[in-house]
Design a protein around this motif. Structure first.
Motif, short mmCIF file in Angstrom:
data_model
loop_
_atom_site.label_atom_id
_atom_site.label_comp_id
_atom_site.label_asym_id
_atom_site.label_seq_id
_atom_site.Cartn_x
_atom_site.Cartn_y
_atom_site.Cartn_z
N ILE A 3 0.78 -1.20 0.03
CA ILE A 3 0.08 0.11 0.09
C ILE A 3 0.82 1.32 -0.22
N LEU A 4 0.54 1.95 -0.91
CA LEU A 4 1.31 3.45 -0.88
C LEU A 4 0.28 4.54 -0.30
N ILE A 5 0.97 5.05 0.68
CA ILE A 5 0.22 6.32 1.51
C ILE A 5 0.86 7.46 0.98
N ILE A 6 0.14 8.30 0.55
CA ILE A 6 0.68 9.80 0.22
C ILE A 6 -0.32 10.54 1.06
N GLU A 7 0.43 11.26 1.95
CA GLU A 7 0.07 12.11 3.10
C GLU A 7 1.11 12.90 3.52
N ASP A 8 0.77 14.16 3.71
CA ASP A 8 1.69 15.04 4.00
C ASP A 8 2.04 15.14 5.61
#
Length: 160
Positions: A3-8
């Motif tokens: 799973i890729l988590i794109i979260e700043d």
């Protein structure tokens, strides 16, 4: 499953990743929009968790670009943007789910499981269709080449 988590917000992304690791998922955290999109385009993931308000590239733009590039990986949006127009924008432009912050991590996990079940069912259906098509081709080839008596026997039948 990867799973890729794109979260700043790194602390939030890390908390999500830790929970997913306990469920035997492999995770990768990217905190920048442009880097996240590049990662999604160059590596294979089973699912993407995508924030909307990101530095350098908006999550809605990432979503649109990924879908234009034919990336069909399930994408779940995780965002503070809770207006109905934002939800509709995400869902109508290719998001598979939309979860607003704050959220309960168990709900996120449940929604991930739902998306992965859909992939599993789709993959199984495709495999069954491929086997069926292959069997049909072999059966027709056997009859055309005169390998059969011209009479169909029970052993020659394919049950659907």
């Amino acid at each position: 499953m990867k799973i890729l988590i794109i979260e700043d917000e790194y602390s939030l992304a890390d908390a999500i990743a830790e929970t997913l690791k306990k469920e035997n998922f492999t995770t990768n955290i990217i905190t920048d929009g442009e880097e996240g999109e590049n990662e999604a385009l160059t590596n294979v993931y089973d699912l993407i968790l995508l924030d909307i308000m990101l530095p350098n590239k908006d999550g809605f733009k990432i979503l649109n670009d990924l879908r234009k590039e034919k990336v069909d990986t399930p994408i779940i949006i995780l965002t503070a943007k809770s207006e109905i127009n934002d939800k509709l924008n995400g869902l109508e432009n290719g998001a598979d789910d939309y979860i607003t912050k704050p959220f309960e991590i168990r709900e996120v996990l449940a929604r991930i499981q739902v998306q992965l079940r859909h992939i599993e069912a789709e993959t199984q259906s495709e495999a069954e269709a491929e086997i069926e098509a292959e069997t049909e081709v072999k059966t027709k080839a056997g009859i055309q080449e005169g390998q059969g008596s011209g009479r169909l026997e029970f052993r020659d039948m394919v049950l659907i």
